[in-house]
Design a protein around this motif. Structure first.
Motif, PDB file in Angstrom:
ATOM      1  N   SER A  31     -22.168 -53.221 -15.859  1.00 58.32           N
ATOM      2  CA  SER A  31     -22.157 -53.674 -17.137  1.00 58.32           C
ATOM      3  C   SER A  31     -22.987 -52.781 -18.273  1.00 58.32           C
ATOM      4  O   SER A  31     -22.195 -52.581 -19.434  1.00 58.32           O
ATOM      5  N   VAL A  32     -23.572 -51.964 -17.768  1.00 57.82           N
ATOM      6  CA  VAL A  32     -24.181 -50.655 -18.365  1.00 57.82           C
ATOM      7  C   VAL A  32     -22.909 -49.797 -18.897  1.00 57.82           C
ATOM      8  O   VAL A  32     -22.621 -49.057 -19.489  1.00 57.82           O
ATOM      9  N   ALA A  33     -22.199 -49.645 -17.376  1.00 56.36           N
ATOM     10  CA  ALA A  33     -20.921 -48.664 -17.555  1.00 56.36           C
ATOM     11  C   ALA A  33     -19.767 -49.136 -18.762  1.00 56.36           C
ATOM     12  O   ALA A  33     -19.333 -48.393 -19.509  1.00 56.36           O
ATOM     13  N   ASP A  49     -20.629 -50.929 -21.238  1.00 54.77           N
ATOM     14  CA  ASP A  49     -21.326 -50.664 -22.774  1.00 54.77           C
ATOM     15  C   ASP A  49     -20.979 -49.394 -23.104  1.00 54.77           C
ATOM     16  O   ASP A  49     -20.809 -48.861 -24.215  1.00 54.77           O
ATOM     17  N   GLU A  50     -21.271 -48.469 -22.088  1.00 56.43           N
ATOM     18  CA  GLU A  50     -21.274 -46.867 -22.449  1.00 56.43           C
ATOM     19  C   GLU A  50     -19.709 -46.564 -22.520  1.00 56.43           C
ATOM     20  O   GLU A  50     -19.406 -45.898 -23.627  1.00 56.43           O
ATOM     21  N   ALA A  51     -18.851 -47.303 -22.195  1.00 50.87           N
ATOM     22  CA  ALA A  51     -17.455 -47.226 -22.424  1.00 50.87           C
ATOM     23  C   ALA A  51     -17.088 -47.564 -23.959  1.00 50.87           C
ATOM     24  O   ALA A  51     -16.387 -46.756 -24.819  1.00 50.87           O
ATOM     25  N   LEU A 111     -34.153 -40.054 -19.165  1.00 45.82           N
ATOM     26  CA  LEU A 111     -33.210 -39.875 -20.224  1.00 45.82           C
ATOM     27  C   LEU A 111     -32.705 -40.778 -21.429  1.00 45.82           C
ATOM     28  O   LEU A 111     -32.793 -40.591 -22.389  1.00 45.82           O
ATOM     29  N   GLU A 112     -32.413 -42.092 -20.761  1.00 46.43           N
ATOM     30  CA  GLU A 112     -31.944 -43.105 -21.646  1.00 46.43           C
ATOM     31  C   GLU A 112     -33.119 -43.670 -22.470  1.00 46.43           C
ATOM     32  O   GLU A 112     -33.122 -43.956 -23.729  1.00 46.43           O
ATOM     33  N   ALA A 113     -34.360 -43.497 -21.866  1.00 46.59           N
ATOM     34  CA  ALA A 113     -35.628 -43.819 -22.713  1.00 46.59           C
ATOM     35  C   ALA A 113     -35.839 -42.818 -23.969  1.00 46.59           C
ATOM     36  O   ALA A 113     -36.326 -43.132 -24.881  1.00 46.59           O
ATOM     37  N   ASP A 133     -28.400 -51.781 -27.283  1.00 48.42           N
ATOM     38  CA  ASP A 133     -27.703 -51.890 -25.973  1.00 48.42           C
ATOM     39  C   ASP A 133     -28.460 -51.061 -24.955  1.00 48.42           C
ATOM     40  O   ASP A 133     -28.679 -51.328 -23.541  1.00 48.42           O
ATOM     41  N   GLU A 134     -29.114 -49.680 -25.578  1.00 52.41           N
ATOM     42  CA  GLU A 134     -29.785 -48.947 -24.644  1.00 52.41           C
ATOM     43  C   GLU A 134     -31.103 -49.468 -24.333  1.00 52.41           C
ATOM     44  O   GLU A 134     -31.661 -49.298 -23.027  1.00 52.41           O
ATOM     45  N   ILE A 135     -31.698 -50.506 -25.262  1.00 54.13           N
ATOM     46  CA  ILE A 135     -32.735 -51.155 -24.677  1.00 54.13           C
ATOM     47  C   ILE A 135     -32.614 -51.814 -23.564  1.00 54.13           C
ATOM     48  O   ILE A 135     -33.411 -51.786 -22.312  1.00 54.13           O
ATOM     49  N   ARG A 136     -31.487 -52.511 -23.178  1.00 52.00           N
ATOM     50  CA  ARG A 136     -31.104 -53.177 -21.879  1.00 52.00           C
ATOM     51  C   ARG A 136     -30.887 -52.272 -21.087  1.00 52.00           C
ATOM     52  O   ARG A 136     -31.234 -52.711 -19.635  1.00 52.00           O
ATOM     53  N   HIS A 137     -30.347 -51.022 -21.223  1.00 50.51           N
ATOM     54  CA  HIS A 137     -30.080 -50.197 -19.940  1.00 50.51           C
ATOM     55  C   HIS A 137     -31.058 -49.671 -19.375  1.00 50.51           C
ATOM     56  O   HIS A 137     -31.463 -49.528 -18.110  1.00 50.51           O
ATOM     57  N   VAL A 138     -32.559 -49.260 -20.240  1.00 53.40           N
ATOM     58  CA  VAL A 138     -33.690 -49.105 -19.878  1.00 53.40           C
ATOM     59  C   VAL A 138     -34.417 -50.089 -19.055  1.00 53.40           C
ATOM     60  O   VAL A 138     -35.014 -49.923 -18.240  1.00 53.40           O
TER      61      VAL A 138
HETATM   62 FE   LIG Z   1     -27.031 -46.251 -21.926  1.00 53.76          FE
END
Ligand SMILES: [Fe+2]
Ligand SMILES: [Fe+2]
Length: 262
Positions: free
Chosen positions: A113-115, A117-119, A167-169, A200-205
């Motif tokens: 799901s992260v992939a 989002d990044e797409a 990195l994402e943080a 979205d990045e909050i969820r990735h971290v």
């Molecule tokens: Fe991300």
């Protein structure tokens, strides 16, 4: 049924940018719909496929972005962000495909799901570049973004510690000021894109942190000590302010993690 590892590998080996973005979203959807077998029967490539352009340069050879409000500077900003998101697609795919077989069942779904989002982030930024008369690939880009993946390819703990949790943080820390600057220049659409990415990045971290903490507990290790050890041994850069503590806290990355090393 096709294995999830095969599907992920195929997406990693797709070089053309919009085709890779589409492939990543398809793998995520197929996994969610139960159309891929939970088999990790094929290895991930050391290097994912890349398009012919952008030209990749070492960071010290990147051209200067130009002055703040100029069109050239704006295009350079969105181009560098598009490149980060493009590489982030591969980072998330590689996380799921390389380490999925040794982690709990939620891991693959989370990182696919992260992939996806990044797409989506990449597609938003590529579209933004087109509204400015440019496109992804027209400028040179930072060639070092895959290094942290190569350096942590043998250890899921190191990968989680560095990619999402450092990195994402870092993205959480710097995006709000960037969004405010873009907004102050009158670009509301750009500011909206950055807000969406930040959410979205909050969820990735959070995914990265929670799988890391769980892994440490399973191995009877202290998550904070382990993270600090891995950052010192596997990360070349420094952890430095400003810190977006409210976003970090929502992602589960409390100040305690960096206590004593910043
Ligand atoms: Fe991300
Ligand atoms: Fe992203």
């Amino acid at each position: 049924m096709r294995s999830v590892a095969q599907a992920i590998r195929d997406a990693l080996l797709t070089g053309e940018p919009s085709a890779k973005a589409m492939a990543a979203r398809e793998v995520a959807r197929d996994w969610r719909l139960g159309r891929l077998a939970a088999r990790f029967d094929i290895a991930m490539p050391d290097e994912p496929a890349r398009p012919e352009r952008p030209e990749l340069l070492p960071p010290n050879r990147m051209p200067k972005r130009g002055r703040g409000g100029s069109d050239r500077a704006r295009i350079a900003l969105w181009h560098s962000l598009a490149h980060i998101e493009f590489v982030a697609i591969d980072l998330a795919l590689d996380m799921a495909g390389r380490f999925g077989g040794q982690m709990d069942p939620g891991f693959v779904g989370d990182f696919l799901s992260v992939a996806a989002d990044e797409a989506m982030h990449f597609a938003l930024l590529d579209r933004k570049l087109k509204t400015l008369g440019s496109a992804y690939g027209e400028l040179p880009a930072h060639g070092g973004l895959w290094e942290s993946a190569s350096e942590t390819k043998h250890d899921v703990a190191a990968r989680l510690a560095i990619v999402p949790m450092v990195l994402e943080a870092r993205g959480l820390d710097i995006t709000p000021a960037m969004r405010d600057r873009v907004h102050a220049q009158g670009d509301e659409n750009g500011a909206r894109i950055l807000s969406r990415i930040l959410d979205d990045e909050i969820r990735h971290v959070r995914f990265g942190t929670s799988h890391f903490v769980q892994l440490c507990r399973d191995r009877d290790e202290d998550p904070v000590e382990k993270w600090q050890f891995l950052v010192k041994s596997c990360f070349q850069g420094t952890i430095k302010p400003p810190f977006n503590d409210s976003a970090r806290e929502s992602a589960g990355l409390s100040r305690g993690f960096r206590a004593g090393i910043v």
